[in-house]
Motif scaffolding. Structure first.
Motif, PDB file in Angstrom:
ATOM      1  N   THR A  13     -14.213  68.794  13.075  1.00 23.96           N
ATOM      2  CA  THR A  13     -12.759  68.476  13.579  1.00 23.96           C
ATOM      3  C   THR A  13     -12.959  67.856  14.873  1.00 23.96           C
ATOM      4  O   THR A  13     -13.806  68.455  15.802  1.00 23.96           O
ATOM      5  N   TYR A  14     -12.474  66.900  15.345  1.00 21.73           N
ATOM      6  CA  TYR A  14     -12.408  66.348  16.578  1.00 21.73           C
ATOM      7  C   TYR A  14     -10.943  66.395  17.151  1.00 21.73           C
ATOM      8  O   TYR A  14      -9.953  66.204  16.506  1.00 21.73           O
ATOM      9  N   ARG A  15     -10.767  66.888  18.439  1.00 23.59           N
ATOM     10  CA  ARG A  15      -9.445  66.875  19.089  1.00 23.59           C
ATOM     11  C   ARG A  15      -9.753  65.849  20.259  1.00 23.59           C
ATOM     12  O   ARG A  15     -10.714  65.815  21.056  1.00 23.59           O
ATOM     13  N   ALA A  16      -8.964  64.825  20.146  1.00 18.75           N
ATOM     14  CA  ALA A  16      -8.758  63.332  21.002  1.00 18.75           C
ATOM     15  C   ALA A  16      -8.287  63.820  22.519  1.00 18.75           C
ATOM     16  O   ALA A  16      -7.240  64.669  22.607  1.00 18.75           O
ATOM     17  N   VAL A  17      -8.600  63.175  23.322  1.00 16.77           N
ATOM     18  CA  VAL A  17      -7.901  63.138  24.519  1.00 16.77           C
ATOM     19  C   VAL A  17      -6.517  62.544  24.373  1.00 16.77           C
ATOM     20  O   VAL A  17      -6.110  61.737  23.487  1.00 16.77           O
ATOM     21  N   GLU A  18      -5.859  62.941  25.478  1.00 15.87           N
ATOM     22  CA  GLU A  18      -4.174  62.475  25.427  1.00 15.87           C
ATOM     23  C   GLU A  18      -4.192  60.954  25.301  1.00 15.87           C
ATOM     24  O   GLU A  18      -3.430  60.606  24.550  1.00 15.87           O
ATOM     25  N   ASP A  19      -4.872  60.156  26.226  1.00 19.96           N
ATOM     26  CA  ASP A  19      -4.624  58.693  26.029  1.00 19.96           C
ATOM     27  C   ASP A  19      -5.729  58.216  25.383  1.00 19.96           C
ATOM     28  O   ASP A  19      -6.462  56.988  25.828  1.00 19.96           O
ATOM     29  N   PHE A  20      -5.901  58.421  24.138  1.00 19.58           N
ATOM     30  CA  PHE A  20      -7.189  58.057  23.112  1.00 19.58           C
ATOM     31  C   PHE A  20      -7.205  56.829  22.765  1.00 19.58           C
ATOM     32  O   PHE A  20      -8.316  56.221  22.511  1.00 19.58           O
ATOM     33  N   LEU A  21      -5.949  56.153  22.424  1.00 16.30           N
ATOM     34  CA  LEU A  21      -6.209  54.915  21.930  1.00 16.30           C
ATOM     35  C   LEU A  21      -6.778  53.716  22.623  1.00 16.30           C
ATOM     36  O   LEU A  21      -7.783  53.047  21.941  1.00 16.30           O
ATOM     37  N   PRO A  22      -6.796  53.390  23.925  1.00 16.63           N
ATOM     38  CA  PRO A  22      -7.657  52.512  24.498  1.00 16.63           C
ATOM     39  C   PRO A  22      -9.226  52.652  24.633  1.00 16.63           C
ATOM     40  O   PRO A  22      -9.820  51.600  24.007  1.00 16.63           O
ATOM     41  N   LEU A  23      -9.535  53.841  24.740  1.00 18.51           N
ATOM     42  CA  LEU A  23     -11.005  54.246  24.405  1.00 18.51           C
ATOM     43  C   LEU A  23     -11.596  54.071  23.001  1.00 18.51           C
ATOM     44  O   LEU A  23     -12.490  53.797  22.627  1.00 18.51           O
ATOM     45  N   ALA A  24     -10.725  54.641  22.272  1.00 13.49           N
ATOM     46  CA  ALA A  24     -11.081  54.427  20.659  1.00 13.49           C
ATOM     47  C   ALA A  24     -10.924  53.170  20.375  1.00 13.49           C
ATOM     48  O   ALA A  24     -12.153  52.781  19.563  1.00 13.49           O
ATOM     49  N   GLN A  25     -10.369  52.107  20.685  1.00  7.45           N
ATOM     50  CA  GLN A  25     -10.395  50.898  20.215  1.00  7.45           C
ATOM     51  C   GLN A  25     -11.646  50.156  20.759  1.00  7.45           C
ATOM     52  O   GLN A  25     -12.339  49.495  20.279  1.00  7.45           O
ATOM     53  N   GLN A  26     -11.892  50.485  22.173  1.00  5.82           N
ATOM     54  CA  GLN A  26     -13.223  50.088  22.572  1.00  5.82           C
ATOM     55  C   GLN A  26     -14.475  50.344  21.993  1.00  5.82           C
ATOM     56  O   GLN A  26     -15.415  49.853  21.941  1.00  5.82           O
ATOM     57  N   ASN A  27     -14.545  51.689  21.769  1.00  5.02           N
ATOM     58  CA  ASN A  27     -15.692  52.293  21.014  1.00  5.02           C
ATOM     59  C   ASN A  27     -15.873  52.231  19.542  1.00  5.02           C
ATOM     60  O   ASN A  27     -16.674  52.935  18.962  1.00  5.02           O
ATOM     61  N   TYR A  28     -14.497  51.878  18.851  1.00  2.00           N
ATOM     62  CA  TYR A  28     -14.538  51.726  17.644  1.00  2.00           C
ATOM     63  C   TYR A  28     -15.752  51.099  16.759  1.00  2.00           C
ATOM     64  O   TYR A  28     -16.144  51.741  15.779  1.00  2.00           O
TER      65      TYR A  28
END
Length: 90
Positions: free
Chosen positions: A6-21
């Motif tokens: 299981t992963y718990r994401a950081v609070e403002d995960f979306l910009p970082l997730a999009q960049q690293n997807y």
């Protein structure tokens, strides 16, 4: 026996997730093609970036985590790997 990551994401995960997807997705594909990763996906309600994956071995789960761009680049705030005794099997 399977292993649930299981992963718990950081609070403002979306910009970082999009960049690293793209790199994360390539790693998912690699482990799936090897047969080590059986399932993976995000958890909804609430949509907060948390996710889980099911691996064939603890070693595969830990190897995945150790090189996952989501972990390496701060998308993931914390993770776990737990053994899972699967009851229903096809």
């Amino acid at each position: 026996m399977k292993y649930v990551m299981t992963y718990r994401a950081v609070e403002d995960f979306l910009p970082l997730a999009q960049q690293n997807y793209p790199a994360h997705s390539a790693r998912v594909d690699e482990f799936a093609h090897r047969g080590d990763l059986l399932m993976v996906g995000t958890l909804d309600e609430p949509m907060n970036g948390d996710a889980m994956g099911v691996f064939t071995t603890r070693e595969a789960a830990e190897e995945f985590i150790a090189g996952d761009p989501f972990v390496l680049n701060g998308v993931v705030a914390g993770w776990t790997v737990r053994p899972w005794h699967e009851v229903l099997q096809p």
